[in-house]
Design an enzyme around this catalytic site. Structure first.
Site: not given
Ligand SMILES: NC(=O)C1=CN([C@@H]2O[C@H](COP(=O)(O)OP(=O)(O)OC[C@H]3O[C@@H](n4cnc5c(N)ncnc54)[C@H](O)[C@@H]3O)[C@@H](O)[C@H]2O)C=CC1
Ligand SMILES: CC(=O)C(=O)O
Ligand SMILES: [Mg+2]
Length: 625
Positions: A196, A308-309, A285-286, A345, A464, A348, A143, A214, A88
């Site tokens: 995730r 958090d998400d 988280e995640d 949807a 992200n 987040a 981060y 975090k 590894r």
């Molecule tokens: N900026 C921030 O503070 C945060 C950012 N995020 C980011 O949000 C993203 C999503 O997180 P989750 O909601 O937990 O993930 P998730 O996998 O549960 O949700 C993703 C969503 O996007 C949709 N999706 C997939 N392909 C798509 C497309 N072509 N067009 C439109 N929608 C589409 C899916 O159907 C699903 O509803 C991640 O990249 C995460 O890093 C999450 C939390 C905080």
């Molecule tokens: C920022 C964060 O919590 C995420 O992208 O999942």
């Molecule tokens: Mg997160």
């Protein structure tokens, strides 16, 4: 309280050092004879042995050794042979060499992470001093975005364990395992099941990296004592085929537990940590969306926890969305008139939608009609396109936002309409992405947004890490024009608009809230984390930005101010907890005293500030046990 914050309230009636002393005074003696005949006698157990380069075997400790030496839970569950460990290490070393020659960017980031990580292992005070003094440069390393790369490569990067691992194999043992952690006091746990990680999918046990990242921010931004933080990985398996087949993967190589089996593991973990540390705060988280909401509902009224998400992201988005309204020169109470298209949807996206709808409805009077009216301001597009009531097997969390067929028909839209179609027809004020799909806001989508009815359209590309951002600020400013608001989840540089002006690239990331939510909850001694406390945190972040900044397109503070904003957010949380009669006090400050000092904002801020750990060397003295 600023005018802005008053306006919100009025218009809406919104209303570790790890006990390293364990065994430190004891000296290890070793009687080395012919290998395999006599054991090596050590006078250390637990983390002390993992931190001792003379006796440490890392992942090669056998299951029986792990039990004899109190190591259960302190290492990833898969026992490795010495040859596998070396393999590894060599794979990782060679990969880095090849990549350094062929492409510099990722290995540079990883190399920086390794150097910082080694410092973290040797000297925490110095590590946090370096991090805090250079937060703008190193937050993107410890981060997002680099932490994503670290998680993806964790089996290769793993050297010293940090945090605890609870696996499906540990069922029935967790209540005793928690005592393997050497700290008698833990204030903050960040836990993931690795399902995730950022927008990178299921990374299994390797997801521990995000909990460490975090918690680095908890120490740097919120001044939580590093001796009292605990990163946790709950390994219930992985559905990542690549990891399941990888002989060097450090986690359980089985499909993820589901249903009641899964829940029983998380339940056991929660019971164990809250039994040993009744005042701990647990940040989820995640976790993949299907569990994020269920676990939040299951625990939020019993334990001091939040997701958090779902909740941190929602607050940060609300603050940015309110900033985008102000940036148009409009009063914040115009927020309920904004047309918002949300791509994504998941945990987040739905978290943001629920919170934004609630904020709008409150501004409109908090009636059922206000709620209905607010709901109509959102168009939600997921992987299958626009969500309408015609969607089959609709996710219950997304159901409230399904558009009525008659309405979409009138708008020239239909079930499953593409994002471009939706943006073309709706001409939204805001386009917000939480889809984890890099480049989703394509040239066509951004061209369509040029026809927005807003005087200053806002683009929140919040996914992200960097490569998953729905678009870059260069793309947004060059295609739509200068007069936009841009925010992204991972940091991008500001854009030179070529005319002496700068296009601001804001970082819209939950890091502006979660450290303050944790700190405020700790210092208030609140039994739970209420919606009101989260709302207060969001309002505080929104009101942190001055009118002048917002008009320049700056809707989030620079990361260099993260300690200051975190202090303000924590104070807002404490205040709200007191108002809701949830605060039970912290250490020698009881609920009554807390209430008294919260009468003065200055005293409250001093209280928070005085309880924030600072990375300065203490005088060290030796005392025998
Ligand atoms: N900026 C921030 O503070 C945060 C950012 N995020 C980011 O949000 C993203 C999503 O997180 P989750 O909601 O937990 O993930 P998730 O996998 O549960 O949700 C993703 C969503 O996007 C949709 N999706 C997939 N392909 C798509 C497309 N072509 N067009 C439109 N929608 C589409 C899916 O159907 C699903 O509803 C991640 O990249 C995460 O890093 C999450 C939390 C905080
Ligand atoms: C920022 C964060 O919590 C995420 O992208 O999942
Ligand atoms: Mg997160």
């Amino acid at each position: 309280m600023s005018n802005f914050s008053n306006q919100i309230r009025a218009s809406t009636s919104l209303v570790r050092r790890l006990k390293r002393s364990i065994g430190a005074a004891t000296q290890a003696r070793s009687f080395t004879t012919t290998e395999g005949h006599r054991p090596t006698i050590v006078h250390k157990r637990s983390l002390d042995i993992l931190h001792d380069p003379w006796f440490n075997k890392g992942t090669a400790f056998s299951v029986t050794e792990r039990d004899r030496l109190d190591l259960r839970g302190l290492l990833p569950p898969n026992v490795m042979s010495a040859d596998q460990q070396i393999e590894r290490f060599m794979v990782d070393l060679k990969r880095l060499q090849v990549q350094v020659r062929d492409g510099p960017s990722d290995p540079y980031a990883l190399a920086k992470w390794r150097i910082l990580n080694r410092l973290h292992d040797r000297n925490e005070t110095m590590y946090y001093k370096v991090l805090l003094a250079n937060i703008e440069e190193y937050a993107p390393v410890v981060y997002t975005p680099t932490v994503g790369l670290v998680c993806q490569n964790y089996s290769g990067l793993f050297r010293r364990p940090r945090g605890m691992y609870f696996s499906a194999e540990d069922r029935g043992e967790m209540m005793s395992m928690v005592y393997n952690w050497p700290a008698d006091q833990v204030d903050m746990i960040v836990v993931t099941d690795g399902s995730r990680i950022l927008g990178l999918g299921d990374l299994g046990v390797q997801g521990i990296g995000i909990t460490i990242g975090k918690l680095d921010l908890y120490v740097a931004a919120a001044g939580i004592n590093p001796q009292r933080v605990l990163p946790v990985m709950i390994d219930v398996g992985t559905n990542n085929e690549k990891l399941l087949k990888d002989p060097l993967y450090l986690g359980l190589q089985q499909q993820r537990l589901e249903g009641d089996e899964y829940l029983s593991v998380i339940d056991e973990f929660m019971e164990a940590v809250f039994t040993r540390w009744p005042h701990v705060i647990v940040q989820f988280e995640d976790f993949q969306s299907k569990w994020a909401f269920k676990l939040l509902q299951r625990y939020r009224n019993t334990y001091r926890m939040f997701n958090d998400d779902v909740q941190g992201t929602a607050g940060v988005a609300i603050a940015g969305l309110l900033g985008a309204v102000r940036a148009q020169g409009r009063p914040m109470i115009d927020f309920p008139k904004q047309k918002i298209v949300v791509a994504g949807a998941g945990s987040a996206g739905i978290g943001v939608l629920n919170a934004a709808r609630k904020t709008m409805a409150r501004m409109l009077g908090d009636t059922e009609t206000a709620f209905d009216s607010a709901t109509r301001q959102f168009w939600v597009v997921d992987a299958k396109g626009l969500i309408t009531e015609a969607r089959e097997d609709i996710d219950l969390d997304a159901l409230p936002f399904a558009r009525k067929l008659k309405e979409v028909d009138r708008q020239g839209l239909h079930e499953g309409a593409s994002l471009v179609e939706v943006v073309e027809q709706v001409k939204p004020d805001v386009l917000l992405g939480l889809s984890a799909v890099g480049g989703l806001f394509s040239k066509e989508v951004l061209e369509a947004l040029k026809h927005s009815t807003s005087t200053r359209p806002a683009i929140f590309a919040m996914s992200n890490p960097t490569k998953n951002a729905e678009c870059t600020p260069e793309e947004a400013f060059s295609i739509i024009g200068e007069n936009i608001i841009f925010a992204s989840g991972s940091p991008f540089k500001d854009v030179d608009l070529g005319n002496g002006d700068v296009g601001h690239s804001n970082q819209g990331n939950n890091m502006y809230l979660f450290p303050g939510i944790g700190l405020g909850t700790l210092l208030s001694g609140s039994r739970i984390i209420s919606d009101g406390m989260l709302q207060a945190a969001a309002e505080c972040l929104a009101s942190y930005m001055t009118e002048e900044e917002v008009l320049k397109g700056i809707v989030y503070p620079p990361i260099s101010k993260i300690r200051d904003i975190t202090k303000e957010v924590a104070a807002a949380i404490v205040k709200e907890a007191i108002e809701e009669d949830l605060a039970e006090g912290y250490r020698e400050v009881d609920a009554r005293e807390l209430k008294k000092l919260s009468q003065s904002q200055e005293e409250l801020l001093n209280y928070v500030q005085n309880n924030m750990w600072v990375p300065e060397y203490p005088t060290v003295v030796y005392k025998e046990d």
